[in-house]
Design a protein around this motif. Structure first.
Motif, PDB file in Angstrom:
ATOM      1  N   LEU A 128       0.833  -1.208   0.000  1.00 37.94           N
ATOM      2  CA  LEU A 128       0.000   0.000   0.000  1.00 37.94           C
ATOM      3  C   LEU A 128       0.866   1.256   0.000  1.00 37.94           C
ATOM      4  CD1 LEU A 128      -2.879  -1.058   2.416  1.00 37.94           C
ATOM      5  CD2 LEU A 128      -3.060  -0.573  -0.023  1.00 37.94           C
ATOM      6  N   ASP A 129       2.039   1.189   0.637  1.00 36.91           N
ATOM      7  CA  ASP A 129       2.975   2.312   0.577  1.00 36.91           C
ATOM      8  C   ASP A 129       3.358   2.592  -0.871  1.00 36.91           C
ATOM      9  OD1 ASP A 129       3.111   2.906   3.258  1.00 36.91           O
ATOM     10  OD2 ASP A 129       4.792   1.567   3.659  1.00 36.91           O
ATOM     11  N   ALA A 130       3.663   1.523  -1.595  1.00 39.10           N
ATOM     12  CA  ALA A 130       4.092   1.670  -2.996  1.00 39.10           C
ATOM     13  C   ALA A 130       2.955   2.154  -3.890  1.00 39.10           C
ATOM     14  CB  ALA A 130       4.634   0.335  -3.504  1.00 39.10           C
ATOM     15  N   LEU A 131       1.714   1.738  -3.585  1.00 35.12           N
ATOM     16  CA  LEU A 131       0.550   2.093  -4.416  1.00 35.12           C
ATOM     17  C   LEU A 131      -0.111   3.395  -3.983  1.00 35.12           C
ATOM     18  CD1 LEU A 131      -1.115  -1.451  -4.617  1.00 35.12           C
ATOM     19  CD2 LEU A 131       0.016  -0.232  -6.499  1.00 35.12           C
ATOM     20  N   ASN A 132       0.439   4.037  -2.947  1.00 33.12           N
ATOM     21  CA  ASN A 132      -0.161   5.250  -2.386  1.00 33.12           C
ATOM     22  C   ASN A 132      -1.585   4.973  -1.902  1.00 33.12           C
ATOM     23  OD1 ASN A 132      -0.052   7.936  -1.602  1.00 33.12           O
ATOM     24  ND2 ASN A 132      -0.925   8.680  -3.518  1.00 33.12           N
ATOM     25  N   GLY A 133      -1.768   3.769  -1.348  1.00 31.89           N
ATOM     26  CA  GLY A 133      -3.108   3.343  -0.931  1.00 31.89           C
ATOM     27  C   GLY A 133      -3.611   4.018   0.323  1.00 31.89           C
ATOM     28  N   TRP A 134      -2.676   4.509   1.162  1.00 33.18           N
ATOM     29  CA  TRP A 134      -3.117   5.121   2.417  1.00 33.18           C
ATOM     30  C   TRP A 134      -3.916   6.392   2.173  1.00 33.18           C
ATOM     31  CZ3 TRP A 134      -2.931   1.391   5.418  1.00 33.18           C
ATOM     32  CH2 TRP A 134      -1.855   0.509   5.463  1.00 33.18           C
ATOM     33  N   GLN A 135      -3.595   7.098   1.104  1.00 34.65           N
ATOM     34  CA  GLN A 135      -4.349   8.312   0.781  1.00 34.65           C
ATOM     35  C   GLN A 135      -5.794   7.964   0.430  1.00 34.65           C
ATOM     36  OE1 GLN A 135      -2.564  10.779  -2.225  1.00 34.65           O
ATOM     37  NE2 GLN A 135      -4.387  12.054  -2.454  1.00 34.65           N
ATOM     38  N   ILE A 136      -5.981   6.869  -0.334  1.00 39.05           N
ATOM     39  CA  ILE A 136      -7.330   6.440  -0.695  1.00 39.05           C
ATOM     40  C   ILE A 136      -8.094   5.992   0.545  1.00 39.05           C
ATOM     41  CG2 ILE A 136      -8.656   4.687  -1.959  1.00 39.05           C
ATOM     42  CD1 ILE A 136      -6.566   4.807  -4.142  1.00 39.05           C
ATOM     43  N   GLU A 137      -7.415   5.251   1.435  1.00 41.99           N
ATOM     44  CA  GLU A 137      -8.075   4.801   2.662  1.00 41.99           C
ATOM     45  C   GLU A 137      -8.496   5.990   3.514  1.00 41.99           C
ATOM     46  OE1 GLU A 137      -7.124   1.772   6.353  1.00 41.99           O
ATOM     47  OE2 GLU A 137      -5.815   3.463   5.952  1.00 41.99           O
ATOM     48  N   SER A 138      -7.601   6.961   3.648  1.00 36.19           N
ATOM     49  CA  SER A 138      -7.903   8.148   4.448  1.00 36.19           C
ATOM     50  C   SER A 138      -9.067   8.925   3.851  1.00 36.19           C
ATOM     51  CB  SER A 138      -6.657   9.038   4.522  1.00 36.19           C
ATOM     52  OG  SER A 138      -6.942  10.236   5.194  1.00 36.19           O
ATOM     53  N   GLU A 139      -9.064   9.050   2.507  1.00 40.44           N
ATOM     54  CA  GLU A 139     -10.139   9.762   1.823  1.00 40.44           C
ATOM     55  C   GLU A 139     -11.470   9.037   2.011  1.00 40.44           C
ATOM     56  OE1 GLU A 139     -11.307  11.337  -2.680  1.00 40.44           O
ATOM     57  OE2 GLU A 139      -9.495  10.156  -2.355  1.00 40.44           O
ATOM     58  N   ALA A 140     -11.447   7.701   1.923  1.00 38.54           N
ATOM     59  CA  ALA A 140     -12.670   6.907   2.080  1.00 38.54           C
ATOM     60  C   ALA A 140     -13.285   7.129   3.462  1.00 38.54           C
ATOM     61  CB  ALA A 140     -12.379   5.431   1.863  1.00 38.54           C
ATOM     62  N   LYS A 141     -12.455   7.063   4.502  1.00 38.52           N
ATOM     63  CA  LYS A 141     -12.974   7.224   5.861  1.00 38.52           C
ATOM     64  C   LYS A 141     -13.468   8.644   6.111  1.00 38.52           C
ATOM     65  CE  LYS A 141     -10.352   3.403   7.864  1.00 38.52           C
ATOM     66  NZ  LYS A 141      -9.279   2.960   8.780  1.00 38.52           N
ATOM     67  N   ALA A 142     -12.803   9.620   5.492  1.00 36.82           N
ATOM     68  CA  ALA A 142     -13.242  11.014   5.628  1.00 36.82           C
ATOM     69  C   ALA A 142     -14.606  11.213   4.969  1.00 36.82           C
ATOM     70  CB  ALA A 142     -12.208  11.947   5.004  1.00 36.82           C
ATOM     71  N   ILE A 143     -14.784  10.644   3.769  1.00 44.68           N
ATOM     72  CA  ILE A 143     -16.063  10.785   3.055  1.00 44.68           C
ATOM     73  C   ILE A 143     -17.173  10.056   3.803  1.00 44.68           C
ATOM     74  CG2 ILE A 143     -17.320  10.163   0.945  1.00 44.68           C
ATOM     75  CD1 ILE A 143     -14.742  10.673  -0.618  1.00 44.68           C
ATOM     76  N   LEU A 144     -16.909   8.828   4.250  1.00 41.78           N
ATOM     77  CA  LEU A 144     -17.917   8.065   5.001  1.00 41.78           C
ATOM     78  C   LEU A 144     -18.353   8.822   6.251  1.00 41.78           C
ATOM     79  CD1 LEU A 144     -16.501   4.433   4.758  1.00 41.78           C
ATOM     80  CD2 LEU A 144     -18.640   5.255   3.741  1.00 41.78           C
ATOM     81  N   THR A 145     -17.382   9.399   6.966  1.00 38.39           N
ATOM     82  CA  THR A 145     -17.707  10.149   8.182  1.00 38.39           C
ATOM     83  C   THR A 145     -18.575  11.342   7.855  1.00 38.39           C
ATOM     84  OG1 THR A 145     -15.618   9.453   9.190  1.00 38.39           O
ATOM     85  CG2 THR A 145     -16.725  11.342  10.172  1.00 38.39           C
ATOM     86  N   LYS A 146     -18.235  12.049   6.775  1.00 42.35           N
ATOM     87  CA  LYS A 146     -19.054  13.191   6.344  1.00 42.35           C
ATOM     88  C   LYS A 146     -20.461  12.749   5.962  1.00 42.35           C
ATOM     89  CE  LYS A 146     -16.901  17.248   6.224  1.00 42.35           C
ATOM     90  NZ  LYS A 146     -17.515  18.487   6.752  1.00 42.35           N
ATOM     91  N   LEU A 147     -20.581  11.516   5.448  1.00 45.24           N
ATOM     92  CA  LEU A 147     -21.882  10.974   5.048  1.00 45.24           C
ATOM     93  C   LEU A 147     -22.591  10.289   6.210  1.00 45.24           C
ATOM     94  CD1 LEU A 147     -20.968   9.482   1.532  1.00 45.24           C
ATOM     95  CD2 LEU A 147     -22.092  11.656   2.033  1.00 45.24           C
ATOM     96  N   ASN A 148     -22.124  10.559   7.429  1.00 38.77           N
ATOM     97  CA  ASN A 148     -22.743  10.062   8.670  1.00 38.77           C
ATOM     98  C   ASN A 148     -22.675   8.542   8.811  1.00 38.77           C
ATOM     99  OD1 ASN A 148     -23.403  12.666   9.460  1.00 38.77           O
ATOM    100  ND2 ASN A 148     -25.395  12.610   8.460  1.00 38.77           N
ATOM    101  N   ILE A 149     -21.595   7.945   8.313  1.00 38.99           N
ATOM    102  CA  ILE A 149     -21.345   6.517   8.502  1.00 38.99           C
ATOM    103  C   ILE A 149     -19.998   6.402   9.217  1.00 38.99           C
ATOM    104  CG2 ILE A 149     -20.912   4.314   7.356  1.00 38.99           C
ATOM    105  CD1 ILE A 149     -22.795   5.257   5.142  1.00 38.99           C
ATOM    106  N   THR A 150     -20.030   6.010  10.477  1.00 33.54           N
ATOM    107  CA  THR A 150     -18.814   6.041  11.304  1.00 33.54           C
ATOM    108  C   THR A 150     -18.394   4.680  11.844  1.00 33.54           C
ATOM    109  OG1 THR A 150     -20.206   6.627  13.200  1.00 33.54           O
ATOM    110  CG2 THR A 150     -19.173   8.445  12.002  1.00 33.54           C
ATOM    111  N   ASP A 151     -19.327   3.723  11.926  1.00 30.16           N
ATOM    112  CA  ASP A 151     -18.974   2.388  12.419  1.00 30.16           C
ATOM    113  C   ASP A 151     -18.604   1.514  11.222  1.00 30.16           C
ATOM    114  OD1 ASP A 151     -18.647  -0.038  13.601  1.00 30.16           O
ATOM    115  OD2 ASP A 151     -20.614  -0.121  14.576  1.00 30.16           O
TER     116      ASP A 151
END
Length: 639
Positions: A128-151
């Protein structure tokens, strides 16, 4: 840059032609909104572009390597997938790796000593370091949280339909693509979420093509509008407001052209009837021109929906709510709600999802009982209740049978009588479609039929729960006009900001903590009021902060020298801060190098948190001590 080109695409279902030799180019700069009456083929067009549905004739040319993300209306999902597994669904290597990482991490949390899992996590971490996957994971959790999905540990099967739609939306938003295709992305979203989605799409670099009936959304996002009408596709450059102007120009031009064609056709027909014979080349050419004029007729089909139903007499007493409270288990949704409905009321109920809007509507409609308090109905009240789910429709009935259950003949608003079939035609259910089963209709057609049935029953109080979901803009416009002239009270739960601005004169806003704000005005008036209140809060906060600063300043003004303890602290504070910063840097380095050891990682993160708190405390003390030192120096200079 051109992404995809549709050349003479046609698509039919049975005898119904949805798309007839349409042409379309989509470039990387396009933000396209598709509109049209329900059942005309909007969703079919999106499916064809997405490559999930075949077409009868024509050709599609795509850019090499074109990446398309598609959000359909009807979702398919694995109920056992966790939210994160569903979000990372996709064919891209980074998405597959993220799913594997989430699965291993979940297993490792249950069995932290498993060496095999630790090794696997370490490998995935490096990948994931090589694929820059952490940025996608961080973005996904940020969007889900904004969309009121936290669990994020919940499974898809545990979510509501609206929540599943938001998870699917997150999936297409985070997956890299050249063309984003969205079918009704704003359905089941509250206004705050729609505002957030607007900002995401406005900032998005890729092309977007979408179906939505949210007119404010179309106005703020799109730079091109496509209208599907009677098998044809009309393109308009600009947003929704520009489309309205240009469509009127197109219709006026077509009507003018058709009028001229008819005049010329009559003249040529008279010449033909006089017995002209094809004796010369000139006469043959004129006969050919006559045939071309005859065959060039423009179908000016009236696709507008007409609502013209009768109504029932309504007395002075309508619906009265006295001290209404409603709780589920320990959660209080409504507390001490009071209201007396009047005939002129056009009320919009707003608030975030799951806060109690539909519950209030059901209580006012007598469908559920309050926990305490009472609802009193006037003797003349005849309710028309438009629910969210169309659950009261029997899918095994034919369209005409469903309407005839109300009556064979309907009395319209002007007192005339028409047949059930004629009423269906006014609602764009013509010919053979009247004998189709309800189960065969599109989602929007079902909503339109359901609305017709309710209005045919001649209610004098309308309760509408999310009426704008799946209804096309043209039907919404006619419904707005109907409400304008409706001789009774209307209560609406809706997130459609344009619709609320257009029809309501009062707002019931769920503000949280079971508080329901009652405000005179439309949705924009409510937003303006909230901005004013927010501004007052900000001004008050600034005032309090200023007062506190003055108090602190007075405290600082008093000492003319350090205490012994403060003097020692002042001399050592820089060294202590530097020491904590070095410790924090070392811990952060260990965190980055310990992806394979789950237990150690947890310990290091806990230590990192404590060091940050300690450093923050030292920085606050540094500020305080230096302010005292400045006061001491100023005092010395003044003396």
């Amino acid at each position: 840059m051109n992404l995809i080109t549709l050349e003479n695409i046609s698509k039919s279902y049975s005898e119904k032609t949805l798309l007839n030799n349409i042409k379309l180019n989509i470039t990387d700069e396009d933000k396209i909104g598709i509109i049209g009456v329900n059942g005309t083929g909007k969703s079919t067009l999106l499916k064809i572009i997405a490559g999930v549905e075949n077409y009868d004739n024509g050709n599609i040319v795509k850019m090499n390597g074109l990446r398309i993300n598609y959000l359909p209306q009807e979702l398919s999902f694995n109920p056992d997938d966790t939210i994160m597994e569903a979000v990372f669904k996709g064919d891209l290597e980074v998405m597959i790796t993220l799913i594997q990482y989430e699965k291993v991490l979940t297993l490792l949390q249950k069995n932290s000593e498993d060496k095999r899992l630790q090794d696997e996590l370490f490998k995935l971490n490096s990948k994931l370091d090589a694929l820059n996957g952490w940025q996608i994971e961080s973005e996904a959790k940020a969007i889900l949280t904004k969309l009121n999905i936290t669990d994020f540990s919940m499974t898809m099967g545990q979510l509501s339909g609206g929540q599943r739609k938001r998870v699917a939306l997150c999936n297409v938003l985070i997956s890299p693509c050249d063309l984003l295709i969205l079918d009704e992305p704003t359905n089941h979203m509250d206004n705050e979420l729609i505002d957030y989605l607007e900002e995401l799409l406005k900032a998005r670099k890729s092309a977007v093509i979408m179906i939505t009936h949210d007119r404010y959304f179309l106005d703020r996002i799109t730079n091109k509008i496509l209208e599907v009408d009677n098998g044809n596709l009309y393109s308009y450059t600009g947003n929704y407001s520009t489309f309205l102007e240009k469509k009127m120009e197109r219709i006026a031009m077509q009507e003018s052209f058709e009028k001229k064609r008819q005049n010329l056709y009559r003249k040529e027909l008279a010449w033909i009837k006089r017995g002209a014979q094809a004796r010369s080349t000139k006469q043959k050419a004129r006969i050919q021109r006559f045939e071309e004029i005859r065959d060039s007729k423009i179908e000016l089909k009236d696709t507008s929906v007409e609502i013209n139903t009768g109504s029932s007499r309504l007395g002075k007493k309508i619906i009265e709510a006295h001290k209404i409270c409603k709780s589920y288990n320990d959660r209080v949704l409504i507390n001490d709600f009071n209201y007396i409905l009047t005939k002129e009321d056009r009320i919009g109920i707003i608030g975030s999802n799951g806060i109690g809007k539909t519950t209030l509507l059901n209580i006012l409609g007598g469908r559920i009982e309050p926990s305490s308090g009472e609802v009193v109905f006037g003797e003349t009240v005849k309710l028309g209740y438009f629910t969210q789910e169309n659950s009261e429709m029997n899918p095994n009935l034919r369209v005409i049978e469903y309407i005839k259950e109300v009556a064979e003949f309907i009395t319209t608003g002007d007192g005339s009588k028409i047949t059930a079939s004629q009423m269906l035609e006014r609602f764009l259910f013509e010919g053979s479609i009247q004998f189709s089963y309800i189960s065969k209709l599109s989602g929007g057609e079902k909503r339109r039929l359901y609305l017709l049935r309710i209005l045919m029953e001649a209610p004098n109080v309308l309760l509408l729960d999310e009426p704008t979901n799946d209804l096309d803009i043209e039907t919404l416009t006619i419904l707005e006009d109907y409400i304008d002239n409706f001789n009774g009270a209307v209560i609406i739960v809706s997130h459609d900001r344009y619709f609320l601005d257009r029809v309501i004169n009062k707002v019931f806003s769920f503000e949280g903590n079971s508080e329901i704000l009652q405000l005179v005005g439309n949705y924009s008036d409510y937003r303006e009021y909230k901005q004013e209140v927010l501004q007052e809060v900000v001004v008050e906060k600034v005032s309090v902060e200023k007062k506190n600063k003055n108090i602190e300043k007075n405290k600082i003004d008093k000492p003319i020298k350090f205490t012994f303890k403060e003097q020692k602290e002042f001399e050592e504070i820089d060294e202590k801060i530097e020491e904590k910063e070095l410790q924090l840097e070392e811990i952060q380095q260990q965190v980055n190098n310990s992806g394979s050891n789950f237990m150690l990682l947890q310990e290091l993160l806990a230590t990192e948190g404590k060091l940050k708190e300690a450093l923050e405390f030292l920085m606050d003390r540094w500020t305080y001590l230096n302010e005292i030192n400045e006061q001491i120096q100023e005092g010395k200079n003044n003396n």
